[in-house]
Design an enzyme around this catalytic site. Structure first.
Site, PDB file in Angstrom:
ATOM      1  N   ARG A  66      36.992  52.850  37.384  1.00 20.62           N
ATOM      2  CA  ARG A  66      35.612  52.770  37.879  1.00 20.62           C
ATOM      3  C   ARG A  66      35.522  51.529  38.752  1.00 20.62           C
ATOM      4  NH1 ARG A  66      30.887  55.609  34.737  1.00 20.62           N
ATOM      5  NH2 ARG A  66      32.129  57.254  33.819  1.00 20.62           N
ATOM      6  N   LYS A  70      35.089  44.222  36.957  1.00 24.42           N
ATOM      7  CA  LYS A  70      34.106  43.221  36.509  1.00 24.42           C
ATOM      8  C   LYS A  70      34.728  42.312  35.465  1.00 24.42           C
ATOM      9  CE  LYS A  70      29.734  41.905  36.401  1.00 24.42           C
ATOM     10  NZ  LYS A  70      30.235  40.520  36.544  1.00 24.42           N
ATOM     11  N   LYS A  94      35.975  46.730  26.917  1.00 23.04           N
ATOM     12  CA  LYS A  94      34.610  46.267  26.622  1.00 23.04           C
ATOM     13  C   LYS A  94      33.572  47.075  27.415  1.00 23.04           C
ATOM     14  CE  LYS A  94      34.532  41.754  26.531  1.00 23.04           C
ATOM     15  NZ  LYS A  94      34.329  40.315  26.852  1.00 23.04           N
ATOM     16  N   ASP A  99      29.395  51.440  27.620  1.00 13.75           N
ATOM     17  CA  ASP A  99      28.991  52.330  28.720  1.00 13.75           C
ATOM     18  C   ASP A  99      28.472  51.567  29.936  1.00 13.75           C
ATOM     19  OD1 ASP A  99      29.703  54.768  27.490  1.00 13.75           O
ATOM     20  OD2 ASP A  99      27.904  54.673  26.255  1.00 13.75           O
ATOM     21  N   LYS A 106      39.446  39.858  35.412  1.00  7.74           N
ATOM     22  CA  LYS A 106      39.186  38.495  34.940  1.00  7.74           C
ATOM     23  C   LYS A 106      39.780  37.509  35.916  1.00  7.74           C
ATOM     24  CE  LYS A 106      37.382  36.600  31.190  1.00  7.74           C
ATOM     25  NZ  LYS A 106      36.398  37.253  30.313  1.00  7.74           N
TER      26      LYS A 106
HETATM   27  N1  GLU Z   1      32.857  36.522  30.766  1.00  6.58           N
HETATM   28  C1  GLU Z   1      32.078  37.456  30.024  1.00  6.58           C
HETATM   29  C2  GLU Z   1      32.958  38.336  29.173  1.00  6.58           C
HETATM   30  O1  GLU Z   1      34.050  37.969  28.821  1.00  6.58           O
HETATM   31  C3  GLU Z   1      31.120  38.227  30.909  1.00  6.58           C
HETATM   32  C4  GLU Z   1      31.726  39.077  31.974  1.00  6.58           C
HETATM   33  C5  GLU Z   1      30.743  39.650  32.981  1.00  6.58           C
HETATM   34  O2  GLU Z   1      29.554  39.460  32.802  1.00  6.58           O
HETATM   35  O3  GLU Z   1      31.210  40.266  33.930  1.00  6.58           O
HETATM   36  O4  GLU Z   1      32.577  39.383  28.755  1.00  6.58           O
END
Ligand code: GLU
Length: 472
Positions: A66, A70, A94, A99, A106
């Site tokens: 997708r 993120k 995660k 969803d 990262k």
């Molecule tokens: N750093 C946070 C995590 O590990 C947030 C990631 C985000 O909001 O993209 O979930």
């Protein structure tokens, strides 16, 4: 961090392997889900005083099933490729669990942010962003960073500003990064989101009477004892909200400088202020200092919340852990070899990829807000308020009773952005836990919530790949 034999990335992959045996997906597809799709290691110079320092940094995109991908950006001396790959993989799982329609990614910059001035941190952040732009590793539809350990809204504002200097006129550019300050295209409730999500997750787990009786607890949060390791953004909000909304008693907190304990409970709000003023938790009125910071993890308590870094519970200290529930507010705080020891003791582990997903959930809301160019609640708030006011008036007329002004205000309130964000987060955390619990209860071979969460994630990501038509 304690010594460990298995690396963080291996730990994540071993957990993956454990769950992948229990899903019905082609072997090659599972292999594709497991690997990191793109790893970008960069080195760039930054001027520090009259010296030039070479900075090592990473961005890893784990899965492109997708888009955008993120995940946060971490500033820490522990950063290396293995760690960023592990964290990117966790982001994929995660997002799937809650969803949130993103792939996982990262970033990491190998620095100790406390050793740099604000000006130097700004140059590092801007240079890092420039490297990402150059390689097409950032953009609202490509890859969207966020805060993580050692970064916050300030860094996110620098990232957006740098991005905008390159992409002048790109209409959705505000969505290239989340966790921004509220007055700079951020969203209300993002700062507290991970900690609030941790509380909702704990509350949901504790709400099942039968599950709680099995570990010798009454259902419900009120009166439960909690120990928090790490009083950063996540630990602070998890503690504050657990105390204020769940009536949970925070009996111990540990940080770099040591650990403190109070049988009566520590006032988290006052403790955060105290640490801000004095630079330490030690000496907080009404508390006693523990011999060292690691013993906090081993205290008798209902809920242990490791909220700092990975691998703090290892096979060495696992036999001494006395908590009934561990909520992984941090990513990967339990090393793979420690997991079985804890499970055999009957401890419920609420896995990171579920319980700390509140951050990315509200990041998703922020991204939606940026793409829609309007804040949540703007369109319907007054309309709802008027409808409720009319209804209250009608009730008064029909019953002949007068509703007080205070009650009227509560009954007729239209939702603000913060109300909608919290409501969306609560719904997400409740729904995701119920999905995970269902797998844990229905599948005979699943003994723990992490495996159940993984199974859910693998099925969702796997189906996405199959729908993409990449796998025949
Ligand atoms: N750093 C946070 C995590 O590990 C947030 C990631 C985000 O909001 O993209 O979930």
């Amino acid at each position: 961090m304690s010594k460990q034999n298995i690396s963080f990335y291996e730990s994540v992959n071993l957990n993956f392997d454990k769950a992948s045996k229990l899903v019905d997906l082609p072997k090659g597809l599972l292999e594709q889900i497991k690997v990191c799709n793109a790893v970008y290691q960069m080195k760039f110079p930054v001027k520090v005083g009259n010296q030039i320092k070479v900075i090592e940094a990473y961005r890893v995109q784990h899965s492109h099933h997708r888009l955008p991908t993120k995940g946060g950006i971490r500033y820490s001396t522990h950063v290396d490729q293995d760690e960023v790959m592990a964290l990117a993989a966790l982001m994929t799982y995660k997002c799937a669990i809650v969803d949130v329609p993103f792939g996982g990614a990262k970033g990491g910059v190998k620095i100790n942010p406390t050793k740099f001035t604000e000006r130097q941190l700004e140059s590092i952040t801007r240079r890092y962003t420039t490297e990402l732009v150059r390689k097409n590793f950032i953009g609202p539809g490509i890859d969207v960073p966020a805060p993580d350990y050692g970064t916050g809204p300030r860094e996110m504002a620098w990232i957006l500003d740098t991005y905008n200097t390159f992409k002048n006129g790109e209409i959705d550019s505000a969505g290239c990064v989340t966790g921004k300050p509220v007055n700079q295209n951020g969203i209300n409730g993002r700062n507290e989101a991970t900690g609030r999500g941790v509380y909702y997750g704990i509350r949901e787990v504790l709400s099942y009477e039968k599950d709680m009786r099995e570990i010798g607890l009454d259902p419900g949060t009120a009166g439960k004892t909690m120990v928090i390791q790490g009083l950063g953004n996540v630990g602070s909000f998890a503690g504050l909200i657990s105390q204020e909304e769940g009536d949970i008693k925070v009996i111990a907190v540990s940080e770099f400088e040591g650990a403190i304990y109070s049988e009566k409970g520590l006032n988290v709000q006052k403790l955060i202020k105290f640490r801000k003023n004095t630079g330490s938790i030690i000496g907080f009125p009404g508390s006693v200092s523990l011999p060292n910071r690691d013993v906090a993890l081993e205290l008798e308590c209902d809920i242990l919340v490791p909220a700092a870094l990975e691998n703090v519970i290892t096979k060495e200290n696992a036999p001494r852990i006395k908590a009934k529930i561990i909520a992984e507010a941090a990513n990967g705080p339990i090393a793979y070899e420690a997991e079985d020891i804890l499970l055999k003791k009957g401890i419920i582990i609420i896995p990171d990829m579920y319980v700390n997903a509140g951050g990315v959930t509200v990041s998703y809301f922020e991204w939606l807000k940026n793409l829609s160019h309007t804040r949540f609640g703007r369109i319907e708030k007054r309309f709802n308020q008027n409808t409720y006011t009319n209804l209250v008036g009608l009730i008064e007329k029909m019953t002949g009773k007068v509703i007080s002004e205070r009650e009227k205000l509560i009954l007729t309130k239209g939702a603000d952005e913060i109300d909608l964000v919290r409501s969306g987060l609560e719904e997400t955390m409740v729904e995701a836990y119920n999905q995970i619990r269902l797998v844990a209860k229905r599948k005979k071979k699943v003994q723990d919530l992490r495996t159940a969460a993984f199974i859910n994630a693998l099925n969702k990501v796997g189906n996405d790949y199959l729908n993409l038509g990449v796998f025949p």
